[in-house]
Scaffold this active site. Structure first.
Site, mmCIF file in Angstrom:
data_model
loop_
_atom_site.group_PDB
_atom_site.id
_atom_site.type_symbol
_atom_site.label_atom_id
_atom_site.label_comp_id
_atom_site.label_asym_id
_atom_site.label_seq_id
_atom_site.Cartn_x
_atom_site.Cartn_y
_atom_site.Cartn_z
ATOM 1 N N MET A 166 31.132 47.793 -4.132
ATOM 2 C CA MET A 166 31.262 47.029 -5.366
ATOM 3 C C MET A 166 32.494 46.133 -5.284
ATOM 4 O O MET A 166 32.783 45.586 -4.228
ATOM 5 C CB MET A 166 31.350 47.992 -6.562
ATOM 6 C CG MET A 166 30.158 48.942 -6.669
ATOM 7 S SD MET A 166 28.586 48.070 -6.841
ATOM 8 C CE MET A 166 28.709 47.493 -8.514
ATOM 9 N N CYS A 167 33.222 45.980 -6.362
ATOM 10 C CA CYS A 167 34.434 45.153 -6.469
ATOM 11 C C CYS A 167 34.127 43.678 -6.220
ATOM 12 O O CYS A 167 33.419 43.324 -5.286
ATOM 13 C CB CYS A 167 35.545 45.602 -5.535
ATOM 14 S SG CYS A 167 36.207 47.249 -5.884
ATOM 15 N N GLY A 168 34.694 42.827 -7.054
ATOM 16 C CA GLY A 168 34.575 41.393 -6.894
ATOM 17 C C GLY A 168 35.918 40.799 -6.532
ATOM 18 O O GLY A 168 36.937 41.127 -7.157
ATOM 19 N N ARG B 53 30.288 43.885 -10.648
ATOM 20 C CA ARG B 53 30.990 44.487 -9.524
ATOM 21 C C ARG B 53 32.136 45.391 -9.969
ATOM 22 O O ARG B 53 32.828 45.971 -9.127
ATOM 23 C CB ARG B 53 31.533 43.397 -8.592
ATOM 24 C CG ARG B 53 30.439 42.693 -7.802
ATOM 25 C CD ARG B 53 31.015 41.735 -6.777
ATOM 26 N NE ARG B 53 29.975 41.238 -5.868
ATOM 27 C CZ ARG B 53 29.598 41.853 -4.768
ATOM 28 N NH1 ARG B 53 30.166 43.013 -4.430
ATOM 29 N NH2 ARG B 53 28.663 41.348 -4.005
#
Length: 349
Positions: free
Chosen positions: A1-3, A30
């Protein structure tokens, strides 16, 4: 995930934080609302020669006096003030503060100690011994702004559109192995180095032991913190170029090295043997910024997405092409870097 997203204007033309805010908010899926943050370069021209120390205080009246005494014992505070914050639906569990500060190298205990060395030692000492105080940003003419919340909330909390910088990093966090908290939000910073990361560093234990053998202290309970310290060690202290440092952190596999031409083969073997404990395993995409450079790289298999684009004097690096197009809809030069190959943009003016 994470943006993640970063943008650099190679001629140092400043842009306010409104577009980077919109871009990061496009990647809300995200994250999970447990951490977001922004880093901006060029935002403190009136104090450009001083280190801008951004601090989280748990209790301002209780914690600040001890930190002021610590700072004044090693240098000069030119100015300090609360970092302006606004109502944004975030529970304010810390008080963000900033000090503009210069250490006095004549007070250093070791010969040939630089101001950067003193600031690094100060950050490590404060974050391990001053309970209730956390220095989370320590570069010149730049600053990190982060908290627990969604990208829009954190941007509104600091009113990020009020800041103008020529280089921006931003991150929307989805914590998986550690709890979300203000210090654990990205970007992570030491001196002028700032890092945002999507993925998981499965070699974190080895990397942490390695970096702490050089005097760094990991206190923020996340694998990304160690990346900022590794970059500082390899580039600032050991003198590697950014490109070689990224090659040391995410090197080719041994069978790939064996097939290289002799000169390149020997270089890559030397990097792997010298920095074996700095090698990072696991799925990751990382953006690193310093005062004149933005770079992005991934793990050796590219298990996390990374997209780069250029338009005019600006280089963009992000998890998603759509986030780049939110800032620059007319962009045409967009590519997906190969695994382990860094994308690097530098200022030219």
């Amino acid at each position: 995930m994470c943006g993640i997203i970063g943008v650099i204007d190679k001629r140092r033309q400043c842009m306010d934080g409104s577009k980077i805010r919109e871009s990061l908010a496009m990647m809300n899926e995200r994250g999970n609302g447990e951490g977001s943050g922004y880093a901006a370069y060029g935002i403190y021209p009136e104090f450009k020669d001083a280190y801008a120390l951004h601090v989280f205080f748990d209790d301002l009246k209780e914690n600040k006096p001890a930190l002021v005494r610590e700072l004044e014992s090693w240098g000069t505070i030119f100015h300090d003030e609360p970092i302006p914050t606004y109502e944004a639906g975030i529970k304010k569990v810390h008080t963000p503060w900033r000090f503009f500060y210069l250490p006095d190298t004549s007070l250093a205990q070791e010969p040939r100690t630089t101001a950067d060395d003193m600031i690094t030692e100060l950050v490590m000492r404060v974050n391990t011994t001053h309970k209730g105080s956390l220095i989370f940003s320590s570069g010149k003419n730049m600053g990190v702004f982060k908290a627990s919340g969604w990208p829009e909330q954190v941007a509104n909390f600091y009113r990020i559109e009020d800041y103008k910088g020529y280089l921006w990093l931003a991150h929307n966090r989805y914590p998986t192995n550690t709890a979300g908290w203000w210090g654990g939000a990205h970007p992570f910073n030491l001196l002028d180095w700032s890092v945002v990361h999507n993925g998981e560093i499965t070699s974190y234990g080895t990397n942490q032991r390695y970096i702490e053998s050089y005097g760094y202290k990991c206190t923020m309970f996340t694998d990304t913190e160690v990346v900022a310290y590794l970059v500082d060690l390899l580039v600032r202290k050991d003198g590697l170029s950014e490109k070689l440092a990224m090659r040391a952190l995410a090197p080719p596999f041994w069978d790939e090295i064996d097939e290289m031409q002799e000169k390149e083969r020997e270089l890559n073997r030397a990097l792997r043997l010298t920095y074996g404990s700095a090698l990072m395993n696991g799925p990751f995409a990382i953006c690193v910024a310093t005062s004149d450079t933005l770079l992005g790289f991934t793990d050796r298999i590219k298990l996390r997405p990374l997209v780069a684009g250029e338009h005019g004097d600006r280089l963009y690096i992000s998890s998603e092409e759509a986030a780049i197009r939110r800032i620059e809809p007319a962009i045409e030069d967009v590519s997906m870097p190969k695994a382990g190959e860094p994308v690097i943009g530098r200022v030219i003016a």
